[in-house]
Design a protein around this motif. Structure first.
Motif, short mmCIF file in Angstrom:
data_model
loop_
_atom_site.label_atom_id
_atom_site.label_comp_id
_atom_site.label_asym_id
_atom_site.label_seq_id
_atom_site.Cartn_x
_atom_site.Cartn_y
_atom_site.Cartn_z
N UNK A 105 5.97 6.80 -4.87
CA UNK A 105 5.91 5.52 -4.18
C UNK A 105 6.92 5.46 -3.04
N UNK A 106 6.49 5.02 -1.85
CA UNK A 106 7.47 4.82 -0.78
C UNK A 106 8.52 3.84 -1.29
N UNK A 107 9.79 4.07 -1.01
CA UNK A 107 10.82 3.20 -1.60
C UNK A 107 12.03 3.04 -0.70
N UNK A 108 12.88 2.14 -1.10
CA UNK A 108 14.16 1.95 -0.41
C UNK A 108 15.22 2.86 -1.05
N UNK A 109 16.29 3.11 -0.30
CA UNK A 109 17.42 3.88 -0.85
C UNK A 109 18.01 3.12 -2.04
N UNK A 110 17.97 1.80 -1.98
CA UNK A 110 18.53 0.98 -3.07
C UNK A 110 17.79 1.24 -4.38
N UNK A 111 16.49 1.47 -4.31
CA UNK A 111 15.72 1.70 -5.54
C UNK A 111 16.14 3.02 -6.20
N UNK A 157 10.43 8.69 -0.82
CA UNK A 157 9.54 8.33 -1.93
C UNK A 157 10.26 8.55 -3.26
N UNK A 158 9.89 7.74 -4.23
CA UNK A 158 10.45 7.89 -5.57
C UNK A 158 9.35 8.44 -6.49
N UNK A 159 9.74 9.33 -7.39
CA UNK A 159 8.80 9.92 -8.34
C UNK A 159 9.09 9.33 -9.72
N UNK A 173 0.85 -1.18 0.00
CA UNK A 173 0.00 0.00 0.00
C UNK A 173 0.90 1.24 0.00
N UNK A 174 0.31 2.38 -0.31
CA UNK A 174 1.04 3.64 -0.17
C UNK A 174 1.48 4.28 -1.46
N UNK A 175 1.14 3.67 -2.62
CA UNK A 175 1.49 4.30 -3.89
C UNK A 175 0.51 5.45 -4.15
N UNK A 176 1.06 6.62 -4.53
CA UNK A 176 0.26 7.83 -4.74
C UNK A 176 0.40 8.30 -6.17
N UNK A 177 -0.49 9.20 -6.56
CA UNK A 177 -0.41 9.77 -7.89
C UNK A 177 -0.74 11.26 -7.81
N UNK A 178 -0.30 12.03 -8.81
CA UNK A 178 -0.61 13.45 -8.81
C UNK A 178 -1.98 13.67 -9.45
#
Ligand code: ADP
Ligand code: MN
Length: 328
Positions: free
Chosen positions: A31-37, A97-99, A18-23
């Motif tokens: 999207x909430x993400x890891x530093x690795x992503x 979060x990643x955009x 859960x937690x994916x967002x859109x504009x």
């Protein structure tokens, strides 16, 4: 620049946490993400331009605290063995979060299939408990046998979608208003290498001749894209655990036909004529996503774990395409 207070829950996630967002425009996902992503996308941008066509466009990172959280829990299901399973992974506890470009933007009614790659689904950082849990799921599903499994799926079935039949009710949620059937993560876990085509066939509802013709075209397109993705990764030294191939195509067959005409008649524009805000309608898209556990590892050779899933996917798409063409 955009107003982060106007982010909304992304309604077109086929699988995952859960937690994916859109504009507001729907052009991007956050999207909430890891530093690795983030690192993976940055390394691709700096050192692997040949991968760029196969990934969503990376637009940067954002820090969003949980206070501005508009997402909600999507609940649990009771599985046949009596245990309770979350329908989606819990939202990551992170501000990072990643955009990204929204791959489903430009579709009127996107049909979406998330294929999770790898027989091994954990990276070196995973604790023994997590390794054991994921190894068990892998051994019991096509993750183990084919190197991928169906992680989630959404199909548009028209303005008045049919009720979900009894035997599918534990796997499919009907979105009556939206016209969608949403398949949860347990759906893809029930298949074996022998009956996996059934899952792909469910992704291509085809009663009419127009739908059959669309399925042939889209299958041919997906096959080409997956083979291209496979070929670039055969020449890379990467390790991707639980990355996905995201397959999307226009679910409204009238819109699909119309878009074909629009694209055919559209004349190439010159650079300065181009209207940046204009949404180009799309027929289909196939991209690699989810690099939460992905890195590049110089000197270690290609990622056979992820490649196996790509090759199996291509084999299945080819089989379905051959059958569709024979039946035509
Ligand atoms: P995770 O599985 O770690 O939660 P994913 O990156 O797989 O994260 O995203 C979850 C879901 O969100 C995917 O199954 C997909 O449906 C959707 N999604 C993720 N990134 C994009 C994107 N760039 N465009 C469109 N949909 C996306
Ligand atoms: Mn995922």
């Amino acid at each position: 620049p955009f107003d982060s207070s106007k982010l909304q829950v992304f309604g077109n996630a086929a699988a995952g946490h859960d937690g994916v967002l859109s504009d507001e425009s729907g052009a991007i996902v956050v999207k909430p993400c890891t530093a690795a992503e983030i690192s993976f996308y940055e390394t691709v941008a700096s050192s692997h331009p040949d991968l760029l066509p196969h990934l969503p466009i990376f637009m940067g990172q954002l820090s969003l605290d949980s206070a501005s959280d508009v997402s909600e829990d999507t609940g649990t299901i009771q599985t046949s063995d009596g245990t309770t399973e979350r329908l989606h992974g819990k939202k990551l506890a992170t501000d990072l979060h990643i955009v990204l470009e929204n791959i489903t933007h430009g579709f009127k009614k996107p049909n979406i299939l998330d294929l999770k790659l790898g027989a091994q689904l954990w990276d070196d950082n995973a604790k023994p408990e997590k390794r054991a849990r994921l190894d068990k799921v892998s051994a019991e599903t096509t993750s183990g046998s084919l190197g991928f499994r169906i992680a989630g799926m959404r199909t548009w079935l028209g303005a008045s979608p049919p009720e979900v039949p009894e035997e599918l009710r534990e796997y499919v949620e009907l979105d009556k208003e939206g016209g969608y059937w949403a398949y949860n993560k347990m759906y893809g876990r029930k298949f074996s290498a022998e009956d996996i085509d059934e899952g792909f066939n469910a992704f291509f509802p085809q009663k009419s001749e127009a739908e059959k013709a669309r399925a042939r075209e889209v299958l041919a397109y997906f096959l080409g894209e997956v083979k291209d993705i496979q070929e670039v990764f055969e020449a890379k030294e990467s390790r991707m655990y639980s990355a996905s191939i995201l397959l999307v195509y226009e679910g409204d067959v009238d819109e699909y036909e119309n878009t074909k005409k629009v694209l055919r008649s559209a004349r190439p524009e010159t650079e300065d004529e181009e209207d940046e805000d204009e949404t180009v309608p799309k027929l289909a898209a196939a991209k690699l996503i989810d690099f939460a556990h992905a890195t590049f590892v110089a000197g270690k050779g290609p990622d056979e774990n992820a490649l196996k899933g790509m090759r199996s996917t291509a084999t299945i798409l080819k089989r379905l395409l051959d059958k569709a063409e024979k039946d035509a």
